[in-house]
Scaffold this motif. Structure first.
Motif, PDB file in Angstrom:
ATOM      1  N   ARG A 163       7.300  16.758 -45.050  1.00  0.00           N
ATOM      2  CA  ARG A 163       6.308  17.603 -44.380  1.00  0.00           C
ATOM      3  C   ARG A 163       5.372  16.760 -43.516  1.00  0.00           C
ATOM      4  O   ARG A 163       5.037  17.129 -42.386  1.00  0.00           O
ATOM      5  N   LEU A 164       4.943  15.626 -44.041  1.00  0.00           N
ATOM      6  CA  LEU A 164       4.029  14.768 -43.285  1.00  0.00           C
ATOM      7  C   LEU A 164       4.733  14.091 -42.117  1.00  0.00           C
ATOM      8  O   LEU A 164       4.133  13.907 -41.056  1.00  0.00           O
ATOM      9  N   GLU A 165       5.991  13.724 -42.291  1.00  0.00           N
ATOM     10  CA  GLU A 165       6.746  13.206 -41.155  1.00  0.00           C
ATOM     11  C   GLU A 165       6.773  14.222 -40.021  1.00  0.00           C
ATOM     12  O   GLU A 165       6.623  13.873 -38.841  1.00  0.00           O
ATOM     13  N   GLY A 166       6.973  15.496 -40.379  1.00  0.00           N
ATOM     14  CA  GLY A 166       6.987  16.547 -39.371  1.00  0.00           C
ATOM     15  C   GLY A 166       5.676  16.665 -38.638  1.00  0.00           C
ATOM     16  O   GLY A 166       5.642  16.934 -37.432  1.00  0.00           O
ATOM     17  N   LEU A 167       4.572  16.443 -39.336  1.00  0.00           N
ATOM     18  CA  LEU A 167       3.253  16.534 -38.694  1.00  0.00           C
ATOM     19  C   LEU A 167       3.017  15.408 -37.701  1.00  0.00           C
ATOM     20  O   LEU A 167       2.063  15.461 -36.923  1.00  0.00           O
ATOM     21  N   TYR A 168       3.865  14.390 -37.718  1.00  0.00           N
ATOM     22  CA  TYR A 168       3.780  13.346 -36.702  1.00  0.00           C
ATOM     23  C   TYR A 168       4.697  13.624 -35.517  1.00  0.00           C
ATOM     24  O   TYR A 168       4.893  12.764 -34.662  1.00  0.00           O
ATOM     25  N   GLY A 169       5.284  14.830 -35.481  1.00  0.00           N
ATOM     26  CA  GLY A 169       6.004  15.237 -34.284  1.00  0.00           C
ATOM     27  C   GLY A 169       7.501  15.143 -34.342  1.00  0.00           C
ATOM     28  O   GLY A 169       8.160  15.270 -33.308  1.00  0.00           O
ATOM     29  N   ASN A 170       8.081  14.919 -35.530  1.00  0.00           N
ATOM     30  CA  ASN A 170       9.529  14.878 -35.650  1.00  0.00           C
ATOM     31  C   ASN A 170      10.067  16.305 -35.676  1.00  0.00           C
ATOM     32  O   ASN A 170       9.883  17.013 -36.654  1.00  0.00           O
ATOM     33  N   PRO A 171      10.725  16.782 -34.593  1.00  0.00           N
ATOM     34  CA  PRO A 171      11.114  18.183 -34.535  1.00  0.00           C
ATOM     35  C   PRO A 171      12.062  18.606 -35.634  1.00  0.00           C
ATOM     36  O   PRO A 171      12.058  19.757 -36.055  1.00  0.00           O
ATOM     37  N   ALA A 172      12.865  17.705 -36.147  1.00  0.00           N
ATOM     38  CA  ALA A 172      13.795  18.076 -37.204  1.00  0.00           C
ATOM     39  C   ALA A 172      13.084  18.405 -38.501  1.00  0.00           C
ATOM     40  O   ALA A 172      13.602  19.112 -39.350  1.00  0.00           O
ATOM     41  N   GLU A 173      11.859  17.896 -38.654  1.00  0.00           N
ATOM     42  CA  GLU A 173      11.165  18.059 -39.913  1.00  0.00           C
ATOM     43  C   GLU A 173      10.187  19.225 -39.931  1.00  0.00           C
ATOM     44  O   GLU A 173       9.714  19.611 -40.988  1.00  0.00           O
ATOM     45  N   HIS A 174       9.828  19.763 -38.772  1.00  0.00           N
ATOM     46  CA  HIS A 174       8.888  20.882 -38.808  1.00  0.00           C
ATOM     47  C   HIS A 174       9.485  22.148 -38.202  1.00  0.00           C
ATOM     48  O   HIS A 174       8.775  23.036 -37.775  1.00  0.00           O
ATOM     49  N   ALA A 175      10.823  22.223 -38.199  1.00  0.00           N
ATOM     50  CA  ALA A 175      11.461  23.441 -37.722  1.00  0.00           C
ATOM     51  C   ALA A 175      11.158  24.594 -38.660  1.00  0.00           C
ATOM     52  O   ALA A 175      10.909  24.406 -39.854  1.00  0.00           O
ATOM     53  N   SER A 176      11.159  25.818 -38.138  1.00  0.00           N
ATOM     54  CA  SER A 176      10.883  26.981 -38.955  1.00  0.00           C
ATOM     55  C   SER A 176      11.948  27.125 -40.032  1.00  0.00           C
ATOM     56  O   SER A 176      13.128  26.849 -39.816  1.00  0.00           O
ATOM     57  N   PRO A 177      11.556  27.576 -41.226  1.00  0.00           N
ATOM     58  CA  PRO A 177      12.539  27.757 -42.287  1.00  0.00           C
ATOM     59  C   PRO A 177      13.439  28.943 -41.983  1.00  0.00           C
ATOM     60  O   PRO A 177      13.101  29.800 -41.176  1.00  0.00           O
ATOM     61  N   PRO A 178      14.608  29.018 -42.612  1.00  0.00           N
ATOM     62  CA  PRO A 178      15.490  30.164 -42.403  1.00  0.00           C
ATOM     63  C   PRO A 178      14.782  31.469 -42.729  1.00  0.00           C
ATOM     64  O   PRO A 178      13.821  31.500 -43.504  1.00  0.00           O
ATOM     65  N   GLU A 179      15.292  32.555 -42.176  1.00  0.00           N
ATOM     66  CA  GLU A 179      14.646  33.851 -42.357  1.00  0.00           C
ATOM     67  C   GLU A 179      14.584  34.262 -43.818  1.00  0.00           C
ATOM     68  O   GLU A 179      13.700  34.998 -44.237  1.00  0.00           O
ATOM     69  N   SER A 180      15.538  33.752 -44.627  1.00  0.00           N
ATOM     70  CA  SER A 180      15.554  34.117 -46.037  1.00  0.00           C
ATOM     71  C   SER A 180      14.404  33.493 -46.807  1.00  0.00           C
ATOM     72  O   SER A 180      14.046  33.938 -47.886  1.00  0.00           O
ATOM     73  N   GLN A 181      13.799  32.426 -46.258  1.00  0.00           N
ATOM     74  CA  GLN A 181      12.665  31.797 -46.904  1.00  0.00           C
ATOM     75  C   GLN A 181      11.372  32.464 -46.464  1.00  0.00           C
ATOM     76  O   GLN A 181      11.360  33.355 -45.623  1.00  0.00           O
ATOM     77  N   ASP A 182      10.265  32.021 -47.032  1.00  0.00           N
ATOM     78  CA  ASP A 182       8.963  32.606 -46.739  1.00  0.00           C
ATOM     79  C   ASP A 182       8.244  31.725 -45.721  1.00  0.00           C
ATOM     80  O   ASP A 182       7.701  30.679 -46.096  1.00  0.00           O
ATOM     81  N   PRO A 183       8.211  32.102 -44.437  1.00  0.00           N
ATOM     82  CA  PRO A 183       7.575  31.237 -43.433  1.00  0.00           C
ATOM     83  C   PRO A 183       6.073  31.122 -43.638  1.00  0.00           C
ATOM     84  O   PRO A 183       5.478  30.087 -43.299  1.00  0.00           O
ATOM     85  N   VAL A 184       5.424  32.154 -44.179  1.00  0.00           N
ATOM     86  CA  VAL A 184       3.982  32.085 -44.413  1.00  0.00           C
ATOM     87  C   VAL A 184       3.674  31.015 -45.456  1.00  0.00           C
ATOM     88  O   VAL A 184       2.777  30.185 -45.282  1.00  0.00           O
ATOM     89  N   SER A 185       4.433  31.018 -46.545  1.00  0.00           N
ATOM     90  CA  SER A 185       4.219  30.015 -47.594  1.00  0.00           C
ATOM     91  C   SER A 185       4.485  28.611 -47.065  1.00  0.00           C
ATOM     92  O   SER A 185       3.717  27.679 -47.333  1.00  0.00           O
ATOM     93  N   GLU A 186       5.559  28.461 -46.284  1.00  0.00           N
ATOM     94  CA  GLU A 186       5.896  27.145 -45.746  1.00  0.00           C
ATOM     95  C   GLU A 186       4.812  26.645 -44.793  1.00  0.00           C
ATOM     96  O   GLU A 186       4.400  25.490 -44.842  1.00  0.00           O
ATOM     97  N   ASP A 187       4.318  27.529 -43.927  1.00  0.00           N
ATOM     98  CA  ASP A 187       3.291  27.111 -42.970  1.00  0.00           C
ATOM     99  C   ASP A 187       1.951  26.864 -43.665  1.00  0.00           C
ATOM    100  O   ASP A 187       1.176  26.017 -43.232  1.00  0.00           O
ATOM    101  N   ASN A 188       1.668  27.619 -44.732  1.00  0.00           N
ATOM    102  CA  ASN A 188       0.457  27.341 -45.519  1.00  0.00           C
ATOM    103  C   ASN A 188       0.557  25.959 -46.164  1.00  0.00           C
ATOM    104  O   ASN A 188      -0.428  25.212 -46.214  1.00  0.00           O
ATOM    105  N   ASN A 189       1.748  25.610 -46.674  1.00  0.00           N
ATOM    106  CA  ASN A 189       1.939  24.277 -47.249  1.00  0.00           C
ATOM    107  C   ASN A 189       1.749  23.198 -46.189  1.00  0.00           C
ATOM    108  O   ASN A 189       1.183  22.134 -46.459  1.00  0.00           O
TER     109      ASN A 189
END
Length: 248
Positions: A163-189
């Motif tokens: 998650r922290l790697e993604g916050l440094y701009g790595n697009p592979a690490e901060h892509a939106s989760p699949p629709e089956s997952q909870d995007p609100v929970s993931e973005d809150n994390n």
């Protein structure tokens, strides 16, 4: 910074720092947590400790006898982050700007923070190393060494680091989760990680967080996005929620 470098070079200071295991100015500046003026920008609420009203003399004594660890507030609002990046002694000493941080500097910072049982800074520095130098053998060795330290158990989880790697701009690490997952929970994390692990000398890319919330198109996302980004700018919320302090 020039005065610090000059004093660090004095023989008596060299001997003193050597006894503490600090062999470079960069290792010394790894201990800077809040750069100058960050607290003023936070505009914290509540009464102020002064000589005539020494409030900390009471509260600090009570906290001492409780004896529980408390995380240092990070003050990750846009205003605090801008001032922190500008005034960070480490950034000024090392000439840090946009772009990858030299691996040798990250190694120095990781050695100094991880061995001093500072799990938040240790985790963030290791995440920056993995983000800036993917596949680095040195970064993996530092991570393995940090995980052997009993005082650094939780923040070094693979999920936290990704998650922290993604916050440094790595697009592979901060892509939106699949629709089956909870995007609100993931973005809150992701927002919680931004606030909890923020490092003024190695600041996260705020645009990553904003883009993650923008991709959340469900109806419930609008309210959650507003609440999350408002908490990021709310110094009081950051202090109480992430420092483990009872606001009462």
């Amino acid at each position: 910074v020039e005065r610090i470098r000059a004093r660090f070079a004095q023989p008596d200071f060299q001997r003193g720092f050597a006894r503490a295991g600090i062999t470079s100015v960069e290792a010394l500046l790894a201990h800077e947590v809040l750069p100058l003026d960050v607290l003023q920008a936070a505009e914290l609420p509540g009464p102020i400790h002064t000589l005539r009203h020494p409030l900390l003399s009471d509260s600090a004594a009570r906290a001492f006898f409780v004896g529980e660890p408390v995380e240092m507030p990070r003050f990750a609002s846009a205003a605090c982050a801008a001032i922190g990046a500008r005034n960070s002694l480490l950034r000024r000493q090392s000439g840090l700007a946009d772009g990858p941080v030299p691996e040798a500097l990250l190694t120095t910072l990781a050695h100094e923070t991880c061995r001093k049982a500072r799990p938040i800074e240790c985790t963030t520095i290791l995440a920056r190393g993995l983000a800036d130098h993917p596949g680095s053998e040195q970064a993996e060795l530092l991570l393995q060494d940090a995980r052997t330290r009993k005082e650094l158990p939780d923040p070094l989880s693979p999920a936290d680091l990704r998650r922290l790697e993604g916050l440094y701009g790595n697009p592979a690490e901060h892509a939106s989760p699949p629709e089956s997952q909870d995007p609100v929970s993931e973005d809150n994390n992701l927002t919680d990680g931004f606030m909890r692990f923020f490092h003024h000398a190695l600041p996260f890319d705020r645009r990553v967080l904003e883009r993650a919330w923008d991709r959340c198109i469900r109806a419930e996302c609008r309210t959650a996005r507003s609440r999350a980004l408002r908490s990021l700018e709310d110094a009081q919320g950051t202090v109480w929620e992430h420092a483990g302090i009872d606001a009462r």
